[in-house]
Design a protein around this motif. Structure first.
Motif, PDB file in Angstrom:
ATOM      1  N   MET A 195       8.107  -4.503 -23.578  1.00  0.00           N
ATOM      2  CA  MET A 195       6.814  -4.085 -23.619  1.00  0.00           C
ATOM      3  C   MET A 195       5.899  -2.943 -23.167  1.00  0.00           C
ATOM      4  N   THR A 196       5.969  -2.638 -22.210  1.00  0.00           N
ATOM      5  CA  THR A 196       5.810  -0.896 -21.478  1.00  0.00           C
ATOM      6  C   THR A 196       6.688  -0.260 -20.913  1.00  0.00           C
ATOM      7  N   LYS A 197       8.117  -1.025 -20.825  1.00  0.00           N
ATOM      8  CA  LYS A 197       9.050  -0.683 -19.785  1.00  0.00           C
ATOM      9  C   LYS A 197      10.099  -1.430 -19.963  1.00  0.00           C
ATOM     10  N   THR A 198      11.255  -1.432 -19.917  1.00  0.00           N
ATOM     11  CA  THR A 198      11.852  -2.439 -19.591  1.00  0.00           C
ATOM     12  C   THR A 198      12.129  -2.567 -18.183  1.00  0.00           C
ATOM     13  N   GLU A 199      12.262  -4.133 -18.089  1.00  0.00           N
ATOM     14  CA  GLU A 199      12.081  -4.609 -16.097  1.00  0.00           C
ATOM     15  C   GLU A 199      13.323  -3.756 -15.545  1.00  0.00           C
ATOM     16  N   ALA A 200      11.896  -2.955 -14.586  1.00  0.00           N
ATOM     17  CA  ALA A 200      13.148  -1.489 -13.765  1.00  0.00           C
ATOM     18  C   ALA A 200      13.199  -1.783 -12.581  1.00  0.00           C
ATOM     19  N   ALA A 201      13.995  -2.771 -11.968  1.00  0.00           N
ATOM     20  CA  ALA A 201      14.132  -3.271 -11.016  1.00  0.00           C
ATOM     21  C   ALA A 201      14.893  -2.383 -10.105  1.00  0.00           C
ATOM     22  N   PRO A 202      16.047  -1.801 -10.513  1.00  0.00           N
ATOM     23  CA  PRO A 202      16.841  -0.433 -10.107  1.00  0.00           C
ATOM     24  C   PRO A 202      16.066   0.547  -9.414  1.00  0.00           C
ATOM     25  N   ASP A 203      14.668   0.552  -9.941  1.00  0.00           N
ATOM     26  CA  ASP A 203      13.874   1.708  -9.349  1.00  0.00           C
ATOM     27  C   ASP A 203      13.716   1.509  -8.103  1.00  0.00           C
ATOM     28  N   PHE A 204      13.502   0.083  -7.861  1.00  0.00           N
ATOM     29  CA  PHE A 204      12.399   0.075  -6.621  1.00  0.00           C
ATOM     30  C   PHE A 204      12.555   0.907  -4.917  1.00  0.00           C
ATOM     31  N   VAL A 205      11.990   0.538  -4.699  1.00  0.00           N
ATOM     32  CA  VAL A 205      11.959   2.250  -3.659  1.00  0.00           C
ATOM     33  C   VAL A 205      11.438   1.069  -2.257  1.00  0.00           C
ATOM     34  N   LEU A 206      11.883  -0.268  -2.391  1.00  0.00           N
ATOM     35  CA  LEU A 206      11.579  -1.035  -0.642  1.00  0.00           C
ATOM     36  C   LEU A 206      12.641  -1.080  -0.021  1.00  0.00           C
ATOM     37  N   ALA A 207      12.715  -0.934   1.515  1.00  0.00           N
ATOM     38  CA  ALA A 207      13.914  -1.615   2.231  1.00  0.00           C
ATOM     39  C   ALA A 207      13.720  -2.548   2.417  1.00  0.00           C
ATOM     40  N   PRO A 208      15.099  -3.962   2.888  1.00  0.00           N
ATOM     41  CA  PRO A 208      14.496  -4.624   3.308  1.00  0.00           C
ATOM     42  C   PRO A 208      14.098  -5.044   4.733  1.00  0.00           C
ATOM     43  N   GLY A 209      12.680  -5.716   4.475  1.00  0.00           N
ATOM     44  CA  GLY A 209      11.796  -6.423   5.902  1.00  0.00           C
ATOM     45  C   GLY A 209      10.326  -4.995   5.926  1.00  0.00           C
ATOM     46  N   ALA A 210      10.888  -4.384   5.021  1.00  0.00           N
ATOM     47  CA  ALA A 210       9.373  -3.792   4.494  1.00  0.00           C
ATOM     48  C   ALA A 210       8.262  -4.538   4.168  1.00  0.00           C
ATOM     49  N   LYS A 211       7.092  -4.350   5.071  1.00  0.00           N
ATOM     50  CA  LYS A 211       5.696  -5.001   4.085  1.00  0.00           C
ATOM     51  C   LYS A 211       4.581  -4.005   3.626  1.00  0.00           C
ATOM     52  N   VAL A 212       4.016  -4.774   2.531  1.00  0.00           N
ATOM     53  CA  VAL A 212       3.597  -4.083   1.032  1.00  0.00           C
ATOM     54  C   VAL A 212       2.000  -4.152   1.790  1.00  0.00           C
ATOM     55  N   GLY A 213       0.845  -3.530   2.251  1.00  0.00           N
ATOM     56  CA  GLY A 213      -0.537  -4.263   1.593  1.00  0.00           C
ATOM     57  C   GLY A 213      -0.766  -2.772   0.783  1.00  0.00           C
ATOM     58  N   ILE A 214      -1.923  -3.597   0.588  1.00  0.00           N
ATOM     59  CA  ILE A 214      -2.350  -3.574  -0.981  1.00  0.00           C
ATOM     60  C   ILE A 214      -4.125  -2.937  -0.460  1.00  0.00           C
ATOM     61  N   VAL A 215      -4.887  -2.303  -0.303  1.00  0.00           N
ATOM     62  CA  VAL A 215      -6.099  -2.034  -0.180  1.00  0.00           C
ATOM     63  C   VAL A 215      -7.141  -2.477  -1.711  1.00  0.00           C
ATOM     64  N   HIS A 219       2.736   2.309  -9.406  1.00  0.00           N
ATOM     65  CA  HIS A 219       4.482   2.396 -10.142  1.00  0.00           C
ATOM     66  C   HIS A 219       6.003   2.471  -9.665  1.00  0.00           C
ATOM     67  N   GLU A 220       5.274   3.144  -8.280  1.00  0.00           N
ATOM     68  CA  GLU A 220       7.013   2.779  -7.628  1.00  0.00           C
ATOM     69  C   GLU A 220       7.213   1.480  -7.708  1.00  0.00           C
ATOM     70  N   VAL A 221       6.433   0.476  -7.386  1.00  0.00           N
ATOM     71  CA  VAL A 221       6.305  -0.758  -6.495  1.00  0.00           C
ATOM     72  C   VAL A 221       6.716  -1.378  -7.692  1.00  0.00           C
ATOM     73  N   VAL A 222       5.610  -1.735  -8.967  1.00  0.00           N
ATOM     74  CA  VAL A 222       6.280  -2.608  -9.622  1.00  0.00           C
ATOM     75  C   VAL A 222       6.099  -1.237 -11.060  1.00  0.00           C
ATOM     76  N   PRO A 223       7.482  -0.433 -11.245  1.00  0.00           N
ATOM     77  CA  PRO A 223       7.446   0.542 -12.713  1.00  0.00           C
ATOM     78  C   PRO A 223       7.025   0.068 -13.775  1.00  0.00           C
ATOM     79  N   GLU A 224       7.321  -1.682 -13.650  1.00  0.00           N
ATOM     80  CA  GLU A 224       7.039  -2.264 -14.691  1.00  0.00           C
ATOM     81  C   GLU A 224       5.473  -2.130 -15.554  1.00  0.00           C
ATOM     82  N   LEU A 225       4.576  -1.804 -14.494  1.00  0.00           N
ATOM     83  CA  LEU A 225       3.402  -1.068 -15.181  1.00  0.00           C
ATOM     84  C   LEU A 225       3.040   0.428 -15.844  1.00  0.00           C
ATOM     85  N   ALA A 226       4.074   0.956 -15.381  1.00  0.00           N
ATOM     86  CA  ALA A 226       4.078   2.643 -16.208  1.00  0.00           C
ATOM     87  C   ALA A 226       3.958   2.576 -17.505  1.00  0.00           C
ATOM     88  N   ALA A 227       3.567   3.586 -17.986  1.00  0.00           N
ATOM     89  CA  ALA A 227       3.530   3.233 -19.085  1.00  0.00           C
ATOM     90  C   ALA A 227       5.163   3.988 -19.658  1.00  0.00           C
TER      91      ALA A 227
END
Length: 298
Positions: free
Chosen positions: A1-21, A143-151
């Protein structure tokens, strides 16, 4: 698709909690889905009157916030244990400063917020980001937390640009960077090797509609093809408001008689990726990811 599944770029430490505005459009939904898939179910803060995909977003832990209650943003996030925050989706209106409920934390930043409002969107985003980070909440880009969204880079569709389209891409890119430097917009359209329309406050959709109407104009009559280019503004706060395209952009570009769309690879989002690429293929449009021309900031 737009990018290969880029899980290795995933930046969050275990136990992190993400909020979305969460503002309008599909981006908050895609960020929430991506985070959940990666094992980080988010807390979603629905912006009142802005978030339009409520049904999809309410399945996660959530709350609502009016723009005028911005003073309670940090306490709300802290109460839900949020460590990282993604600003996702469109917020169309400005808060009414007269209706903002004062709080001590907010009063400290109101002068900078007012100055930032005067400077335009990007100034405001930078102030909000700095204010959150001072209070211990790290702001991250979609694009940092869901890298597959990036073109991705290169031609992303079945059809690629012709030689004449590259002239249009270069002309539109230069124009988009010029208006971006003035914090006016992120997009421009070139036809026949020259920029003919620039994005203003009406957004990309309005720009494409204007171009469709311009097709009947004497100077453009008979000219074929043309390209929409969207770029990050020079020095832009890349953690918020990255340029994005989706299925509707493709439909409108086709209606405007354009041959394709170019975005900056890694610094632009392709929303509803599979549907966007499929629609471009069905209509014979190209989508190209251009190498970014300035170093990443932030």
């Amino acid at each position: 698709m737009t990018k290969t599944e880029a899980a290795p770029d995933f930046v969050l430490a275990p136990g992190a909690k993400v909020g979305i505005v969460a503002g309008g459009g599909s981006l908050p939904v895609e960020v929430a889905q991506g985070l959940a898939k990666h094992g980080y179910p988010p807390f979603v803060l629905l912006m009142e009157g802005e978030a339009d995909r409520q049904q999809d977003l309410r399945r996660y832990e959530h709350g609502t916030l009016a723009l005028e209650q911005i003073g309670s943003l940090i306490p709300t996030l802290k109460r839900h244990g949020v460590t990282h925050l993604v600003l996702a989706g469109e917020i169309k209106r400005r808060p009414r400063l007269t209706r903002i409920r004062p709080s001590l934390g907010l009063l400290a930043i109101v002068p900078t917020v007012i100055m930032a409002l005067a400077r335009g969107d990007d100034g405001l985003l930078k102030v909000v980001t700095r204010g959150l980070e001072k209070r211990g909440i790290k702001v991250i880009g979609a694009h940092e937390v869901v890298p597959e969204l990036a073109a991705g880079e290169g031609t992303l569709t079945a059809t690629g640009p012709k030689q004449s389209d590259w002239r249009d891409i270069e002309a539109a890119r230069q124009a988009a960077k010029a208006i971006g430097a003035l914090d006016i917009g992120q997009a421009a359209i070139a036809i026949g090797g020259r920029a003919i329309a620039l994005e203003g406050i009406e957004g990309t959709q309005g720009l494409l509609e204007r171009t469709r109407e311009l097709r009947g104009h004497g100077r453009l009559a008979g000219k074929a093809r043309g390209v929409l280019v969207k770029c990050a503004k020079p020095g832009q706060e890349l953690r918020a408001d990255l340029p994005s395209i989706g299925p509707q952009t493709v439909e409108s570009a086709h209606a405007a008689g354009l041959a394709g769309i170019a975005v900056e690879a890694g610094r632009s989002l392709i929303l509803e990726g599979p549907a966007t690429i499929a629609r471009a293929n069905a209509l014979g449009l190209f989508i190209v990811g251009l190498p970014a021309v300035e170093p990443m900031h932030g």
